[in-house]
Design a protein around this motif. Structure first.
Motif, PDB file in Angstrom:
ATOM      1  N   ARG A   1      10.077  -6.907   7.698  1.00 34.22           N
ATOM      2  CA  ARG A   1       9.565  -5.551   7.522  1.00 34.22           C
ATOM      3  C   ARG A   1       8.241  -5.497   6.778  1.00 34.22           C
ATOM      4  NH1 ARG A   1      13.677  -6.103   3.746  1.00 34.22           N
ATOM      5  NH2 ARG A   1      13.260  -5.421   1.601  1.00 34.22           N
ATOM      6  N   THR A   2       7.992  -6.449   5.888  1.00 35.18           N
ATOM      7  CA  THR A   2       6.748  -6.402   5.109  1.00 35.18           C
ATOM      8  C   THR A   2       5.593  -7.102   5.819  1.00 35.18           C
ATOM      9  OG1 THR A   2       7.408  -8.392   3.894  1.00 35.18           O
ATOM     10  CG2 THR A   2       7.964  -6.259   2.909  1.00 35.18           C
TER      11      THR A   2
ATOM     12  N   GLU B   1       2.632  -2.890   8.819  1.00 42.01           N
ATOM     13  CA  GLU B   1       2.795  -1.515   8.345  1.00 42.01           C
ATOM     14  C   GLU B   1       3.827  -0.776   9.185  1.00 42.01           C
ATOM     15  OE1 GLU B   1       1.783   0.024   5.732  1.00 42.01           O
ATOM     16  OE2 GLU B   1       0.549  -1.610   4.955  1.00 42.01           O
TER      17      GLU B   1
ATOM     18  N   PHE C   1       7.342  -1.892   8.068  1.00 40.18           N
ATOM     19  CA  PHE C   1       7.695  -1.346   6.759  1.00 40.18           C
ATOM     20  C   PHE C   1       7.999   0.144   6.858  1.00 40.18           C
ATOM     21  CE2 PHE C   1       6.811   0.412   2.548  1.00 40.18           C
ATOM     22  CZ  PHE C   1       7.558  -0.447   1.743  1.00 40.18           C
TER      23      PHE C   1
ATOM     24  N   TYR D   1      11.324   0.744   8.762  1.00 40.11           N
ATOM     25  CA  TYR D   1      12.456   0.399   7.905  1.00 40.11           C
ATOM     26  C   TYR D   1      12.691   1.504   6.872  1.00 40.11           C
ATOM     27  CZ  TYR D   1      15.298  -2.281   4.571  1.00 40.11           C
ATOM     28  OH  TYR D   1      16.296  -2.706   3.727  1.00 40.11           O
TER      29      TYR D   1
ATOM     30  N   ARG E   1       3.173  -0.136   2.017  1.00 37.27           N
ATOM     31  CA  ARG E   1       3.930  -1.032   1.133  1.00 37.27           C
ATOM     32  C   ARG E   1       3.134  -1.401  -0.112  1.00 37.27           C
ATOM     33  NH1 ARG E   1       2.202  -3.804   5.553  1.00 37.27           N
ATOM     34  NH2 ARG E   1       1.198  -5.836   5.310  1.00 37.27           N
TER      35      ARG E   1
ATOM     36  N   ARG F   1       6.722   0.292  -2.973  1.00 37.91           N
ATOM     37  CA  ARG F   1       7.797  -0.438  -2.296  1.00 37.91           C
ATOM     38  C   ARG F   1       9.058   0.417  -2.287  1.00 37.91           C
ATOM     39  NH1 ARG F   1       7.649  -5.878  -1.213  1.00 37.91           N
ATOM     40  NH2 ARG F   1       9.601  -5.305  -0.171  1.00 37.91           N
TER      41      ARG F   1
ATOM     42  N   ASP G   1      11.176   0.741  -0.121  1.00 36.53           N
ATOM     43  CA  ASP G   1      12.335   0.083   0.480  1.00 36.53           C
ATOM     44  C   ASP G   1      13.311  -0.420  -0.581  1.00 36.53           C
ATOM     45  OD1 ASP G   1      10.222  -1.689  -0.206  1.00 36.53           O
ATOM     46  OD2 ASP G   1      11.122  -3.287   0.985  1.00 36.53           O
TER      47      ASP G   1
END
Length: 371
Positions: A32-33, A36, A39, A42, A216, A220, A222
């Protein structure tokens, strides 16, 4: 003789839509990272998909300690224990990993959901006795991450974080909040508003992705959306601007705590709004998706093995190197996995692993003699 109560297509359609999001989220998680798009996708999924799944479970839960409710909860716990054993064997045989010291204390990967759901069912009869159950559940969700010890053991952090959605859904069913035509047959205007909410959040994420450091790089988020750690942990590893674990930019620990509660409240509100929006836009009619939606537990338990195998074999990493195209390919593969695992063949063959018969465990209920 009365027939069994017919299933409402709306709920099964919503279940299938959500389980597809679960598989997408897990398949792109490790890459995911890298982009873009990965990320943002997700983060978008994790904003609401698990709160919505918890809410659907709450809709059909009752604060009654009946033989049926006890059997259902015990079956959840048995399935959890069974799959903990399956994961231990898989990791031992394939990866050579020994049994963890946290075995059965920290649920293996996706199994936290079973522990959380069983815990919520056990708690509901007590919560239902409260004067303001939703207020209490929300307060617990926002205050619990202040505790440094909050974490993954017995899925405590996630149970408290998602408890408001379970309680709210139970209350909605209990008090008939969703029984009106406004929800069961939403107008075009309401559907448009729901789609506008989804589009608006996507637009915000796209704007964040366009920043010099990217989405990200800005935050962060996530790490906040997994809901398994304390505010201090999250501010340390995912600071929000000047807010960090050292208290910089805020008035010491109290400022950090206030910031954590504020962020937590915002995420709760977003998840609630997106959950309701999803239930508004989901089709009400019967289709093949409705049938697949009755088998989401199979997808939930089995997809983890498939995703894990694809990760261990290097497939996910190789596809992820394609950048944004890789994210699209993995997302399409996730949909295919969800459809495959929803098939009747899979449910027939693997029923003993997902829905084992538990009749042997329970004593027959005594019959009452007529007075």
């Amino acid at each position: 003789m009365t027939s069994a109560k017919a299933r409402v297509a709306l709920w099964d359609n919503a279940r299938f839509a959500l389980i597809v999001l679960v598989v997408i989220g897990h398949l792109i998680s490790t890459v995911r990272t890298d982009t873009e798009l990965g990320f943002a996708l997700y983060a978008y999924i994790y904003l609401f998909h698990m709160p919505a799944m918890i809410a659907l479970s709450g809709l059909f839960s009752k604060p009654e300690v009946t033989p049926k409710a006890i059997a259902s909860t015990v079956q959840l716990l048995v399935v959890w224990g069974l799959w903990e054993g399956i994961w231990a064997v898989l990791r031992g045989v394939v990866s050579g990993k020994q049994l963890s010291q946290n075995f059965l204390v920290s649920p293996a990967w996706t199994l936290w959901f079973l522990v959380t759901l069983a815990t919520m069912r056990i708690l509901l009869p007590y919560i239902a006795r409260l004067k303001h159950p939703l207020v209490v559940a929300t307060g617990l969700a926002l205050i619990a991450p202040l505790l440094p010890a909050i974490g993954v053991n017995f899925s405590a952090a996630r149970t408290l974080a998602f408890l408001p959605f379970f309680v709210a859904a139970w209350l909605a069913k209990e008090r008939g909040w969703l029984a009106g035509d406004w929800f069961m047959a939403p107008s075009r205007g309401l559907r448009a508003a729901a789609w506008a909410l989804f589009a608006g959040i996507a637009a915000v994420m796209a704007a964040l992705a366009a920043l010099p450091g990217g989405f990200r790089g800005a935050w962060r988020i996530d790490r906040w959306l997994t809901h398994r750690d304390s505010y201090a942990w999250m501010f340390e590893r995912a600071p929000l601007g000047a807010w960090n674990a050292n208290g910089d930019g805020v008035a010491g620990w109290f400022g950090l705590a206030a910031g954590g509660v504020a962020v937590g409240a915002l995420l709760l509100a977003l998840a609630a709004a997106m959950t309701l929006a999803l239930l508004i836009v989901v089709p009400r009619g019967h289709s093949i998706f409705t049938v697949w939606g009755t088998r989401t537990l199979y997808v939930y338990l089995l997809h983890g093995v498939v995703v894990w195998a694809l990760r261990e074999s290097g497939v996910v990493g190789a596809v992820g190197q394609l950048g944004w195209l890789g994210v699209i390919v993995l997302s399409a593969a996730a949909v295919a996995i969800a459809v495959l695992l929803s098939s009747s063949l899979v449910s027939r063959v693997l029923r003993p692993l997902v829905e084992p018969r538990m009749d042997w465990l329970f004593a027959p209920m005594p019959t009452r003699n007529p007075s």
